[in-house]
Design a protein around this motif. Structure first.
Motif, PDB file in Angstrom:
ATOM      1  N   VAL A   4      21.752  32.993  58.025  1.00  0.00           N
ATOM      2  CA  VAL A   4      22.354  33.336  59.311  1.00  0.00           C
ATOM      3  C   VAL A   4      22.316  34.860  59.470  1.00  0.00           C
ATOM      4  O   VAL A   4      22.722  35.584  58.557  1.00  0.00           O
ATOM      5  CB  VAL A   4      23.808  32.830  59.379  1.00  0.00           C
ATOM      6  N   THR A   5      21.826  35.306  60.599  1.00  0.00           N
ATOM      7  CA  THR A   5      21.688  36.737  60.852  1.00  0.00           C
ATOM      8  C   THR A   5      22.625  37.164  61.953  1.00  0.00           C
ATOM      9  O   THR A   5      22.619  36.587  63.046  1.00  0.00           O
ATOM     10  CB  THR A   5      20.247  37.077  61.266  1.00  0.00           C
ATOM     11  N   GLN A   6      23.436  38.183  61.667  1.00  0.00           N
ATOM     12  CA  GLN A   6      24.345  38.715  62.674  1.00  0.00           C
ATOM     13  C   GLN A   6      23.993  40.173  62.957  1.00  0.00           C
ATOM     14  O   GLN A   6      23.726  40.944  62.026  1.00  0.00           O
ATOM     15  CB  GLN A   6      25.797  38.639  62.196  1.00  0.00           C
ATOM     16  N   ARG A   9      25.597  45.068  62.370  1.00  0.00           N
ATOM     17  CA  ARG A   9      26.503  44.957  61.216  1.00  0.00           C
ATOM     18  C   ARG A   9      27.793  45.738  61.433  1.00  0.00           C
ATOM     19  O   ARG A   9      28.854  45.326  60.985  1.00  0.00           O
ATOM     20  CB  ARG A   9      25.833  45.482  59.938  1.00  0.00           C
ATOM     21  N   CYS A  23      24.322  36.264  67.027  1.00  0.00           N
ATOM     22  CA  CYS A  23      24.194  35.442  65.819  1.00  0.00           C
ATOM     23  C   CYS A  23      22.969  34.542  65.937  1.00  0.00           C
ATOM     24  O   CYS A  23      22.826  33.792  66.911  1.00  0.00           O
ATOM     25  CB  CYS A  23      25.443  34.591  65.643  1.00  0.00           C
ATOM     26  N   GLY A 106      27.015  34.140  58.137  1.00  0.00           N
ATOM     27  CA  GLY A 106      26.321  35.413  58.119  1.00  0.00           C
ATOM     28  C   GLY A 106      27.205  36.446  57.429  1.00  0.00           C
ATOM     29  O   GLY A 106      28.313  36.131  56.975  1.00  0.00           O
ATOM     30  N   ASN A 107      26.707  37.681  57.343  1.00  0.00           N
ATOM     31  CA  ASN A 107      27.472  38.733  56.670  1.00  0.00           C
ATOM     32  C   ASN A 107      28.428  39.461  57.606  1.00  0.00           C
ATOM     33  O   ASN A 107      29.105  40.393  57.188  1.00  0.00           O
ATOM     34  CB  ASN A 107      26.530  39.729  56.003  1.00  0.00           C
TER      35      ASN A 107
END
Lengths: 114, 110
Positions: A4-6, A9, A23, A106-107
């Motif tokens: 998962v990419t958010q 940051r 997201c 995600g992070n």
């Protein structure tokens, strides 16, 4: 398989502004959930989308909104930012809707409101 | 409203010691998940337990779901610095949203 990419940051905004967070879920996952994480409140559920429809909503004011696109990517928007909105915003995807499905997080986006 | 309470909130122990953290509720859950979150990252799923009384082992980690499906525990044997992190339990009940506990922040000192 990409996770998962958010994006972004990190964000720093001023009180009263609005912000949009993005997201991208794991490929093939159609459910996307958003959470707010703060030291005092822990992980608080914002909303869940599945196939472009909001399926569940948490107890947040209407300033918090979201949407999901046909490719399952999701955005959340916070309008009229307040200092208390400073938090880590986490997005999680799942292969199916419902609370029993494991979440892939995600992070997060760290939002600071000054 | 379903609530999950985790205890202790903070735990700091020496490498090699054993520990147990708890996740309790007055509500019944159809399943319970445990996640670990490290600084700067999102939570990562460790295990899902679905049957009352179920015990699952993941190397040095042992997870148990209470018989009544209202509570769970995580036991770590011979803790290592790499076990440091925030441990979160999350309960699910049907189509309802996943409910998270506040977490146990674990620090393992070398």
């Amino acid at each position: 398989k990409a996770g998962v990419t958010q994006t972004p940051r990190y964000l720093i905004k001023t009180r009263g502004q609005q912000v949009t967070l993005s997201c991208s879920p794991i490929s093939g996952h159609r459910s996307v959930s958003w959470y707010q994480q703060t030291p005092g409140q822990g992980l608080q559920f914002l909303f869940e989308y599945f196939s472009e429809t909001q399926r569940n909503k948490g107890n947040f004011p209407g300033r918090f909104s979201g949407r999901q696109f046909s490719n399952s990517r999701s955005e959340m928007n916070v309008s009229t930012l307040e200092l208390g909105d400073s938090a880590l915003y986490l997005c999680a995807s799942s292969g199916r809707t419902g609370g029993t499905s494991p979440l892939h997080f995600g992070n997060g986006t760290r939002l600071t409101v000054t | 409203t379903q609530l999950l309470e985790q205890s202790p909130q903070f735990l700091s122990i020496q490498e090699g010691e054993n520990l147990t953290v708890y996740c309790n509720s007055s509500s019944v859950f159809s399943s319970l998940q445990w996640y670990r979150q490290e600084p700067g990252e999102g939570p990562v799923l460790l295990v899902t337990v679905v049957t009352g009384g179920e015990v699952k082992k993941l190397k040095r980690l042992t997870f148990q779901f209470g018989d009544a499906r209202k509570d769970s525990s995580l036991h770590i044997t011979a803790a290592q610095p790499g076990d440091t992190g925030l441990y979160l339990c999350a309960g699910a009940s049907g189509a309802q949203k996943l409910v998270f506990g506040q977490g146990t922040r674990l620090t393992i000192n070398p």
